[in-house]
Design a protein around this motif. Structure first.
Motif, PDB file in Angstrom:
ATOM      1  N   ARG A  10       0.342   5.316  -2.095  1.00  0.00           N
ATOM      2  CA  ARG A  10       1.472   4.918  -1.270  1.00  0.00           C
ATOM      3  C   ARG A  10       1.252   5.144   0.217  1.00  0.00           C
ATOM      4  O   ARG A  10       1.850   4.507   1.038  1.00  0.00           O
ATOM      5  N   CYS A  11       0.371   6.102   0.593  1.00  0.00           N
ATOM      6  CA  CYS A  11       0.139   6.351   2.019  1.00  0.00           C
ATOM      7  C   CYS A  11      -1.044   5.560   2.531  1.00  0.00           C
ATOM      8  O   CYS A  11      -1.682   5.920   3.523  1.00  0.00           O
ATOM      9  N   GLY A  12      -1.383   4.495   1.815  1.00  0.00           N
ATOM     10  CA  GLY A  12      -2.417   3.596   2.310  1.00  0.00           C
ATOM     11  C   GLY A  12      -3.831   4.025   1.998  1.00  0.00           C
ATOM     12  O   GLY A  12      -4.763   3.302   2.322  1.00  0.00           O
ATOM     13  N   ILE A  13      -4.042   5.214   1.383  1.00  0.00           N
ATOM     14  CA  ILE A  13      -5.419   5.608   1.079  1.00  0.00           C
ATOM     15  C   ILE A  13      -5.891   4.819  -0.129  1.00  0.00           C
ATOM     16  O   ILE A  13      -5.109   4.456  -1.004  1.00  0.00           O
ATOM     17  N   SER A  14      -7.191   4.550  -0.135  1.00  0.00           N
ATOM     18  CA  SER A  14      -7.743   3.765  -1.232  1.00  0.00           C
ATOM     19  C   SER A  14      -8.335   4.730  -2.258  1.00  0.00           C
ATOM     20  O   SER A  14      -9.271   5.456  -1.953  1.00  0.00           O
ATOM     21  N   ILE A  15      -7.752   4.729  -3.422  1.00  0.00           N
ATOM     22  CA  ILE A  15      -8.144   5.681  -4.465  1.00  0.00           C
ATOM     23  C   ILE A  15      -8.936   4.956  -5.547  1.00  0.00           C
ATOM     24  O   ILE A  15      -8.529   3.883  -6.000  1.00  0.00           O
ATOM     25  N   THR A  16     -10.054   5.523  -5.917  1.00  0.00           N
ATOM     26  CA  THR A  16     -10.828   4.970  -7.030  1.00  0.00           C
ATOM     27  C   THR A  16     -10.643   5.887  -8.228  1.00  0.00           C
ATOM     28  O   THR A  16     -10.815   7.100  -8.105  1.00  0.00           O
ATOM     29  N   ILE A  17     -10.289   5.305  -9.359  1.00  0.00           N
ATOM     30  CA  ILE A  17     -10.181   6.118 -10.572  1.00  0.00           C
ATOM     31  C   ILE A  17     -11.273   5.675 -11.533  1.00  0.00           C
ATOM     32  O   ILE A  17     -11.426   4.473 -11.803  1.00  0.00           O
TER      33      ILE A  17
END
Ligand SMILES: CC(C)(COP(=O)(O)OP(=O)(O)OC[C@H]1O[C@@H](n2cnc3c(N)ncnc32)[C@H](O)[C@@H]1OP(=O)(O)O)[C@@H](O)C(=O)NCCC(=O)NCCS
Length: 315
Positions: A10-17
């Motif tokens: 939600r804060c714009g960070i790009s998360i890889t799972i």
């Protein structure tokens, strides 16, 4: 629908799972130690032993959330297919909370549950962890059960009574099959108990702080009819003990064996100079609660179980 590999928090960070690889072992041990709160840090050697339990299969059941190279969160799924359930254990680094990572991890866990064909996902949290409870409620989980963590001090335990025909001994290497049959029978009707696999039991008997010798067994006519599985760990509070599992074969329940085997287990740990002994028990298990209270255990905190349906419902 499968999630994209890249998701934007939600804060714009790009998360890889992605799923766990053994090369992540050190990073996961550091992450779990950083999230662990008051518990002792876990070493990568000990974490390896937990992850090597045969049914754990971290390459399928452990999900890691990365911000670039930084491991920011994890979620481990424990399949309980025989009882139509998975249990999830998750954590996000304090600096990465409230950015949607926990939600992404629970979605991945739910997808894994659907893949395994189960109907529910359960998570446990300490009663004092209000943030985690708000998180679970926001994701549609409902409170289902309350457990108590109990503790007794190092005061001596009464001697186990001499019951006619009952012989106390310890388990030995190779007794995992006997233990799994007894454990599965003793807990068959208990909330959230999924039958244990003998290979898992063999592995668990060699986790840090325990061994077959640390399982006190009561035999009648040569057959093991009750057991108390103990564990002693050396941490920042010194040596502490735990009653890991204790059970009496259903046909012998109500005959005084529970108290005998518990006292034998307590004496086994007290002889190792533990500072205290802890256990967890379902608050609705009146007979076990009564036994523990009368053997000197007191409530220290509640553990709340939350559950969500994942079948017939989007995560
Ligand atoms: C519980 C935990 C995993 C949540 O992870 P997170 O990444 O912070 O959660 P998210 O940002 O994905 O939040 C998902 C939803 O929960 C809500 N939520 C999360 N923390 C909350 C809080 N402290 N108070 C109120 N709501 C909260 C969010 O608002 C969000 O809802 P929304 O999308 O409808 O606004 C994290 O706080 C943590 O690691 N806690 C310590 C370990 C722990 O307790 N684990 C056991 C629980 S699984």
């Amino acid at each position: 629908m499968p999630l994209p590999r890249q998701a934007t928090g939600r804060c714009g960070i790009s998360i890889t799972i992605r799923t766990f690889r053994w090369a992540d072992l050190e990073a996961l041990a550091s992450l779990q130690s950083a999230i662990g709160g008051n518990s002792d840090p876990i070493s990568s050697q000990d974490l390896r032993l937990w992850l090597e339990i045969p049914t754990v299969q971290p390459e399928l059941n452990c999900f890691l959330a990365f911000d670039g190279e930084t491991l920011a969160g994890y979620l481990q799924v424990f399949p309980e297919v025989p009882i139509d359930n998975i249990v999830a254990n998750a954590g996000v680094l304090p600096g990465y909370r409230r950015r949607g990572i926990g939600r992404l991890l629970i979605e991945r866990a739910s997808n894994r549950g659907v893949e395994l064909g189960v109907g529910t996902i359960q998570v446990s949290v300490q009663e004092s962890a209000e943030d985690a409870q708000s998180f679970l409620t926001a994701l549609g989980f409902k409170f289902v059960r309350r457990y108590q963590r109990m503790r007794r001090g190092p005061q001596p335990s009464a001697d186990p009574a001499n019951a006619p025909g009952v012989e106390l001994s310890r388990l030995q290497e190779g007794d995992h099959q006997v233990l799994s049959v007894l454990q599965n029978a003793s807990f068959a009707t208990h909330f959230g108990f999924s039958p244990n696999d003998p290979d898992d039991i063999r592995h668990r008997l060699h986790l840090p702080g325990t061994s077959p010798e640390d399982v006190v067994a009561a035999r009648k006519d040569g057959e093991v009819v009750a057991y108390c599985w103990t564990r002693v760990e050396d941490g920042k509070e010194g040596l502490t003990g735990a009653v890991w599992m204790t059970g009496v074969q259903p046909s012998h329940q109500g005959t005084g064996l529970g108290r005998i085997i518990l006292r034998a287990g307590l004496q086994h740990m007290l002889a190792q100079n533990v500072r205290y002994i802890e256990l967890e028990v379902d608050e609705e298990n009146g007979s076990a609660r009564h036994l523990y209270i009368t053997e000197g255990f007191e409530d220290i905190h509640a553990i709340l179980w939350y559950q969500k349906r994942i079948r017939d419902q989007t995560a």
